[in-house]
Write a protein that holds these residues in place. Structure first.
Motif, PDB file in Angstrom:
ATOM      1  N   TYR A  21      -1.862  10.308  14.414  1.00 45.39           N
ATOM      2  CA  TYR A  21      -0.856   9.411  13.826  1.00 45.39           C
ATOM      3  C   TYR A  21       0.562   9.893  14.134  1.00 45.39           C
ATOM      4  O   TYR A  21       1.424   9.103  14.516  1.00 45.39           O
ATOM      5  CB  TYR A  21      -1.066   9.313  12.315  1.00 45.39           C
ATOM      6  CG  TYR A  21      -2.500   9.021  11.928  1.00 45.39           C
ATOM      7  CD1 TYR A  21      -3.197   7.979  12.536  1.00 45.39           C
ATOM      8  CD2 TYR A  21      -3.165   9.790  10.973  1.00 45.39           C
ATOM      9  CE1 TYR A  21      -4.516   7.707  12.200  1.00 45.39           C
ATOM     10  CE2 TYR A  21      -4.474   9.516  10.628  1.00 45.39           C
ATOM     11  CZ  TYR A  21      -5.147   8.489  11.244  1.00 45.39           C
ATOM     12  OH  TYR A  21      -6.452   8.217  10.917  1.00 45.39           O
ATOM     13  N   ARG A  42      -0.751   8.219   7.525  1.00 44.53           N
ATOM     14  CA  ARG A  42      -1.694   7.297   8.175  1.00 44.53           C
ATOM     15  C   ARG A  42      -1.337   5.850   7.862  1.00 44.53           C
ATOM     16  O   ARG A  42      -1.372   4.987   8.757  1.00 44.53           O
ATOM     17  CB  ARG A  42      -3.116   7.591   7.707  1.00 44.53           C
ATOM     18  CG  ARG A  42      -4.167   6.662   8.301  1.00 44.53           C
ATOM     19  CD  ARG A  42      -5.551   6.973   7.768  1.00 44.53           C
ATOM     20  NE  ARG A  42      -6.534   6.065   8.325  1.00 44.53           N
ATOM     21  CZ  ARG A  42      -6.779   4.836   7.849  1.00 44.53           C
ATOM     22  NH1 ARG A  42      -6.090   4.390   6.817  1.00 44.53           N
ATOM     23  NH2 ARG A  42      -7.708   4.079   8.411  1.00 44.53           N
ATOM     24  N   SER A  43      -0.994   5.545   6.622  1.00 43.10           N
ATOM     25  CA  SER A  43      -0.637   4.187   6.247  1.00 43.10           C
ATOM     26  C   SER A  43       0.605   3.722   6.991  1.00 43.10           C
ATOM     27  O   SER A  43       0.677   2.568   7.454  1.00 43.10           O
ATOM     28  CB  SER A  43      -0.391   4.111   4.736  1.00 43.10           C
ATOM     29  OG  SER A  43       0.009   2.812   4.353  1.00 43.10           O
ATOM     30  N   SER A  89       0.828  -1.208   0.000  1.00 44.22           N
ATOM     31  CA  SER A  89       0.000   0.000   0.000  1.00 44.22           C
ATOM     32  C   SER A  89       0.862   1.258   0.000  1.00 44.22           C
ATOM     33  O   SER A  89       0.552   2.244  -0.688  1.00 44.22           O
ATOM     34  CB  SER A  89      -0.914  -0.010   1.224  1.00 44.22           C
ATOM     35  OG  SER A  89      -1.617   1.202   1.351  1.00 44.22           O
ATOM     36  N   GLN A  90       1.980   1.232   0.736  1.00 41.24           N
ATOM     37  CA  GLN A  90       2.890   2.380   0.776  1.00 41.24           C
ATOM     38  C   GLN A  90       3.444   2.681  -0.616  1.00 41.24           C
ATOM     39  O   GLN A  90       3.542   3.833  -1.025  1.00 41.24           O
ATOM     40  CB  GLN A  90       4.056   2.095   1.742  1.00 41.24           C
ATOM     41  CG  GLN A  90       3.659   2.108   3.198  1.00 41.24           C
ATOM     42  CD  GLN A  90       3.653   3.517   3.786  1.00 41.24           C
ATOM     43  OE1 GLN A  90       3.295   4.479   3.127  1.00 41.24           O
ATOM     44  NE2 GLN A  90       4.059   3.627   5.012  1.00 41.24           N
ATOM     45  N   ASP A 134      -4.915  15.394   0.398  1.00 40.87           N
ATOM     46  CA  ASP A 134      -4.608  14.570   1.576  1.00 40.87           C
ATOM     47  C   ASP A 134      -3.718  13.365   1.250  1.00 40.87           C
ATOM     48  O   ASP A 134      -3.759  12.347   1.947  1.00 40.87           O
ATOM     49  CB  ASP A 134      -5.896  14.068   2.257  1.00 40.87           C
ATOM     50  CG  ASP A 134      -6.571  15.147   3.082  1.00 40.87           C
ATOM     51  OD1 ASP A 134      -5.890  16.113   3.444  1.00 40.87           O
ATOM     52  OD2 ASP A 134      -7.778  15.014   3.346  1.00 40.87           O
ATOM     53  N   HIS A 135      -2.892  13.502   0.232  1.00 46.08           N
ATOM     54  CA  HIS A 135      -2.004  12.383  -0.099  1.00 46.08           C
ATOM     55  C   HIS A 135      -0.889  12.220   0.935  1.00 46.08           C
ATOM     56  O   HIS A 135      -0.533  11.095   1.297  1.00 46.08           O
ATOM     57  CB  HIS A 135      -1.407  12.591  -1.491  1.00 46.08           C
ATOM     58  CG  HIS A 135      -2.369  12.287  -2.586  1.00 46.08           C
ATOM     59  ND1 HIS A 135      -2.068  12.409  -3.929  1.00 46.08           N
ATOM     60  CD2 HIS A 135      -3.672  11.864  -2.555  1.00 46.08           C
ATOM     61  CE1 HIS A 135      -3.099  12.079  -4.665  1.00 46.08           C
ATOM     62  NE2 HIS A 135      -4.099  11.751  -3.848  1.00 46.08           N
ATOM     63  N   ASP A 191      -1.144  19.974   0.382  1.00 47.19           N
ATOM     64  CA  ASP A 191      -1.722  18.628   0.428  1.00 47.19           C
ATOM     65  C   ASP A 191      -3.234  18.697   0.332  1.00 47.19           C
ATOM     66  O   ASP A 191      -3.961  18.167   1.173  1.00 47.19           O
ATOM     67  CB  ASP A 191      -1.292  17.920   1.720  1.00 47.19           C
ATOM     68  CG  ASP A 191      -1.602  16.426   1.704  1.00 47.19           C
ATOM     69  OD1 ASP A 191      -1.626  15.843   0.600  1.00 47.19           O
ATOM     70  OD2 ASP A 191      -1.803  15.845   2.781  1.00 47.19           O
ATOM     71  N   LEU A 201       0.816   4.338  -2.656  1.00 43.95           N
ATOM     72  CA  LEU A 201       0.627   5.736  -2.248  1.00 43.95           C
ATOM     73  C   LEU A 201       1.722   6.635  -2.818  1.00 43.95           C
ATOM     74  O   LEU A 201       1.453   7.785  -3.203  1.00 43.95           O
ATOM     75  CB  LEU A 201       0.609   5.828  -0.724  1.00 43.95           C
ATOM     76  CG  LEU A 201      -0.628   5.247  -0.034  1.00 43.95           C
ATOM     77  CD1 LEU A 201      -0.428   5.239   1.481  1.00 43.95           C
ATOM     78  CD2 LEU A 201      -1.871   6.034  -0.397  1.00 43.95           C
ATOM     79  N   PHE A 226      -1.058  13.184   4.054  1.00 41.36           N
ATOM     80  CA  PHE A 226      -1.746  12.715   5.248  1.00 41.36           C
ATOM     81  C   PHE A 226      -2.047  11.218   5.144  1.00 41.36           C
ATOM     82  O   PHE A 226      -1.862  10.463   6.104  1.00 41.36           O
ATOM     83  CB  PHE A 226      -3.041  13.498   5.439  1.00 41.36           C
ATOM     84  CG  PHE A 226      -3.811  13.118   6.674  1.00 41.36           C
ATOM     85  CD1 PHE A 226      -3.448  13.615   7.918  1.00 41.36           C
ATOM     86  CD2 PHE A 226      -4.894  12.248   6.596  1.00 41.36           C
ATOM     87  CE1 PHE A 226      -4.147  13.255   9.056  1.00 41.36           C
ATOM     88  CE2 PHE A 226      -5.592  11.894   7.730  1.00 41.36           C
ATOM     89  CZ  PHE A 226      -5.225  12.399   8.965  1.00 41.36           C
ATOM     90  N   GLY A 227      -2.491  10.777   3.974  1.00 42.82           N
ATOM     91  CA  GLY A 227      -2.793   9.365   3.769  1.00 42.82           C
ATOM     92  C   GLY A 227      -1.547   8.495   3.882  1.00 42.82           C
ATOM     93  O   GLY A 227      -1.594   7.387   4.414  1.00 42.82           O
TER      94      GLY A 227
END
Length: 245
Positions: free
Chosen positions: A221, A167-168, A102-103, A160-161, A157, A106, A163-164
């Protein structure tokens, strides 16, 4: 142990019988009696002498048997616990590497706006991270404080990329902390090896952006990772910190 106990029981029977024969037949010269009362007395003697001895031997065998059973139960419990730990590691590995994948996704989808509302300049991927780093360094050189850098990151941002991505990464860190806890049979070395794997498997530019997010973004986070001392120690072991900028 059991063979020795059985030998002791046979020897006790032999010794009891031999003592009777030596005393009454050889010592006193008695003959074998035909009276049932005499045989009754012999039975009383035989049982009275042997019963306590054989009962004691039986207790020893029972205790030994219980010890064997207890050892078997302990071995079974250890095996079940080990199986649970193996299954826990397997489940953790699946979840952990899903987060790693997932990282990477992203990073590929990362897009920030480095222009203005009237003239947006969208930059993507690793190039976006390098641009953001240069802008943050410029802000610092012009005397911007942490709040100023935070506002800048929130401004660019808009999707929210960043931020995402933060979070990941938090999900991966918390997964290691929760699933590999002391209560589950793991220790700090297990957790730190997985933190190190997380850092090493994350693109270096991406890890720098995440550390920037931890340093400046005001959210649960970033606060969690700042307070995770084991994670911070792992970062320091590879010359990384949460105050690089």
């Amino acid at each position: 142990m059991i063979n020795g106990t059985l030998c002791a029981a046979v020897f006790a029977i032999f010794l009891t019988t031999a003592a009777y024969l030596v005393h009454f037949f050889l010592g006193l010269g008695y003959k074998i009696s035909s009276e049932s009362s005499d045989w009754g007395q012999f039975g009383d003697y035989f049982g009275g002498v042997l019963n306590p001895i054989l009962s004691f031997i039986a207790i020893i065998l029972l205790i030994k048997s219980l010890n064997f059973q207890n050892e078997a139960n302990i071995s079974l419990r250890d095996q079940l616990k080990n199986n649970e730990k193996v299954e826990m590691v397997r489940t953790f590995s699946v979840l952990f590497f899903n987060v790693i994948v997932s990282q990477k996704t992203l990073l590929k989808d990362l897009q920030v706006n480095l222009g203005s509302e009237s003239s947006p300049i969208e930059v993507t991927g690793t190039a976006a991270i390098l641009k953001v780093e240069r802008e943050v360094e410029d802000l610092r050189n012009r005397g911007a404080d942490n709040a100023g850098v935070t506002r800048y990151l929130e401004q660019i941002d808009n999707l929210d990329h960043i931020f995402g991505m933060l979070r990941s990464f938090y999900v991966a860190v918390k997964l290691v902390s929760d699933r590999l806890s002391d209560e589950n049979g793991f220790d700090i070395s297990d957790r730190q090896s997985q933190y190190l794997a997380l850092v090493n498997l994350t693109d270096f530019a991406q890890i720098r952006l995440i550390l920037m997010g931890i340093q400046f973004m005001k959210c649960h986070y970033s606060s969690y990772m700042k307070g995770n001392h084991e994670f911070l120690e792992t970062l320091e072991s590879v010359n990384l910190r949460t105050d690089l900028y």
